[in-house]
Design an enzyme around this catalytic site. Structure first.
Site, PDB file in Angstrom:
ATOM      1  N   ASP A 217       0.837  -1.204   0.000  1.00  4.87           N
ATOM      2  CA  ASP A 217       0.000   0.000   0.000  1.00  4.87           C
ATOM      3  C   ASP A 217       0.873   1.256   0.000  1.00  4.87           C
ATOM      4  O   ASP A 217       1.888   1.327   0.703  1.00  4.87           O
ATOM      5  CB  ASP A 217      -0.834  -0.039   1.292  1.00  4.87           C
ATOM      6  CG  ASP A 217      -2.030   0.885   1.299  1.00  4.87           C
ATOM      7  OD1 ASP A 217      -2.932   0.687   0.482  1.00  4.87           O
ATOM      8  OD2 ASP A 217      -2.059   1.800   2.149  1.00  4.87           O
ATOM      9  N   GLU A 263      14.275 -13.690  -0.670  1.00  4.22           N
ATOM     10  CA  GLU A 263      14.654 -14.826   0.184  1.00  4.22           C
ATOM     11  C   GLU A 263      13.810 -16.051  -0.171  1.00  4.22           C
ATOM     12  O   GLU A 263      14.109 -17.167   0.236  1.00  4.22           O
ATOM     13  CB  GLU A 263      14.408 -14.484   1.668  1.00  4.22           C
ATOM     14  CG  GLU A 263      15.379 -13.471   2.250  1.00  4.22           C
ATOM     15  CD  GLU A 263      14.906 -12.932   3.612  1.00  4.22           C
ATOM     16  OE1 GLU A 263      14.024 -13.558   4.251  1.00  4.22           O
ATOM     17  OE2 GLU A 263      15.405 -11.864   4.005  1.00  4.22           O
TER      18      GLU A 263
END
Ligand code: NOJ
Length: 538
Positions: A217, A263
């Site tokens: 957002d 990751e």
């Protein structure tokens, strides 16, 4: 009108699962209610996943916030980044949702709101108690401006997206706290390492649970000038802000987010950017091939572009060229913050817009209910929910968040067994999924057909694109590829309120209609394209 321009690049190596995907936004409060409290929830959404996978056959879901929240901004005011609000279910319900989606071949993008929290978040409650509390520096705090002290004056001239000063006085600390959005949504200070780390851990929490991406957002608000300097122009547009939005420091914050996402294998980062940013500023948030930031900075260009052939061609062409060759464009025509597509363009316009959106070279974001042609619902004052409406009458977003009509069951068209949190609306109650599935000419049938077409014609995914405006009111998209098999399609959209006859040469040799936006939209013999209609030609 534009001259014939070269086609943009086609087909790329090393793209993510989201390149060219169709992503369907589920606004969970309004999607499906399983427990009869009038508000949609995760189990409700899970029960409707086969609709998304089999009837529409989208690739992915963007799930708007389901975090624990007082719901003053309907979940965009978070009190726990690692819990599901009981209104929506619990973590087990979330896992069921993701598990079922994956079983059906659907990816899940989780909404993520790191710019601010609710002022009821324990971090903020602690932060507000004193300047030496554990979370004292997790938010953007500032002393009042020197000089007049009664009442204390905000430290600078920054303003909130929702209007007025972006600073709220907190007497407990005798300081102001920044809220770029509503006053109960204080901005986190992501330059403070513990706050940043906590946000990274929250991202990992959901990535560990198997989400395929995050939609972040208000990304361009994530870095602010540490000196809190005044904006030189006090009436600044956010797109022009020099200090409130710190463009120099933003890449570092996004790089931190990117590092977390990488990751994990095969996850994507989408970012909500200010709709007023220029195309260049928007695509800059992709980063570079060596230093990628967002897979997709939302391109809201089509929401701002008038639905006229010349303006659309200019936007599509400029945007397609601006997106770096290693990245992927994205397009959207609706979301939970804007008036519904069919209300903006009318049903015929919305049908042509669907053809355009699903045949253009892009990852495409669809807003739930637009595939049914839902229109805005007038909300009587006593039923208003959105705090925006109270602050600025007319700016509220309730009208475009009405519940989805599934079938004819009372009292809420199959959405809920009780009165829903917002009315379904009389017109929308007749636009149910069940009825539209039986009608080959319905908006839903058009979307299903378009999604099928997109899948069966790889040129719509990989093909190069040229957008132009070869004759007045006619938008033409040319999709073309040489490998692995030569293929070429022409998409024509008549944006005028009158029928148009297409010049033979403008068809580029394409004569066989594959799909029309509506019955009799295209007369092949006379090359007549009906008003506000679209056709895909082979
Ligand atoms: C953007 C979201 O889309 C909107 O719904 C929300 O109110 C604001 N950000 C604040 O989080």
């Amino acid at each position: 009108m534009t001259a014939e321009a070269p086609l943009s690049a086609s087909g790329q190596e090393g793209r993510s699962w989201a390149s060219g995907a169709v992503v369907y936004q589920v606004y969970p409060r309004s999607f499906a209610d399983s427990d009869g409290d009038g508000v949609g929830d995760l189990d409700g959404a899970t029960s409707r996943l086969p609709y998304l996978a089999d009837v529409l056959s989208v690739d992915a879901i963007w799930l708007s916030p389901v975090y624990r929240s007082p719901m003053r901004d309907f979940g965009y005011d978070i009190t726990s980044f690692t819990e599901v609000d009981p209104l929506f279910g619990d973590l087990a319900a979330f896992d069921r949702f993701v598990g079922r989606a994956h079983d059906l071949g659907l990816r899940v993008i989780m909404d993520f709101v790191p710019n601010h929290t609710s002022d009821a978040h324990p971090w903020f409650v602690d932060s507000a108690t004193s300047r030496v509390a554990e979370h004292a520096d997790w938010y953007v705090w500032a002393d009042p401006a020197p000089g007049r002290a009664d009442p204390p004056q905000p430290p600078n001239n920054w303003r909130a997206v929702t209007g007025g000063s972006a600073w709220r006085w907190v007497s407990q600390r005798e300081q102001f706290v920044l809220h770029s959005f509503l006053p109960f949504q204080p901005d986190l200070d992501l330059s403070h390492p513990p706050a940043r780390e906590a946000i990274h851990d929250a991202m990992r929490f959901w990535l560990d649970r198997g989400v395929d991406g995050l939609r972040v957002d208000m990304v361009d608000f994530l870095a602010k000038d540490p000196l809190l300097r005044d904006e030189p122009d006090e009436h600044y547009r956010f797109a022009d802000a020099e200090h409130h939005l710190d463009r120099q420091r933003l890449p570092e914050v996004l790089r931190g987010f990117r590092d977390v996402v990488t990751e994990y294998p095969d996850r994507v980062l989408v970012g909500e950017v200010n709709p007023d940013l220029s195309i260049e500023e928007t695509v800059a948030l992709h980063g570079t091939a060596e230093d990628p930031l967002l897979d997709m900075p939302f391109n809201f260009g089509l929401l701002r572009t008038p639905f006229t052939a010349d303006a659309l061609a200019a936007h599509l062409d400029a945007y397609d060229r601006a997106v770096p060759a290693w990245a992927w464009p994205n397009l959207t025509l609706g979301n939970h913050d804007v008036s519904r597509l069919a209300s903006r363009l009318g049903q015929a316009g919305a049908r042509s817009a669907a053809v355009l959106l699903l045949t253009a070279r892009a990852t495409t974001f669809l807003y739930n209910g637009d595939e049914l042609g839902l229109t805005d619902v007038d909300i009587p004052p006593e039923l208003v929910q959105d705090p925006w409406e109270a602050r600025t009458p007319g700016r509220g977003r309730d009208r475009n968040r009405s519940p989805l009509p599934w079938d004819d069951s009372p009292p809420a068209a199959g959405f809920s067994a009780t009165a829903p949190w917002l009315p379904v609306g009389a017109a929308n109650s007749t636009r149910t999924v069940t009825r539209q599935r039986q009608d080959p000419d319905s908006m839903l049938s058009l979307y299903s057909e378009l999604l099928r077409l997109r899948r069966s014609h790889p040129v719509l995914l990989d093909g190069a694109q040229r957008a132009d405006n070869p004759q007045p009111d006619l938008l033409r998209l040319h999709r073309q590829q040489d490998h692995p098999k030569p293929a070429s399609l022409v998409i024509l959209v008549n944006t005028a309120d009158a029928d148009t006859v297409v010049e033979p040469s403008h068809l580029l040799g394409h004569r066989r209609p594959l799909l029309c936006s509506g019955p009799a939209a295209w007369q092949n013999e006379t090359r007549t394209l009906r008003a506000r209609s679209a056709v895909v030609l082979r």
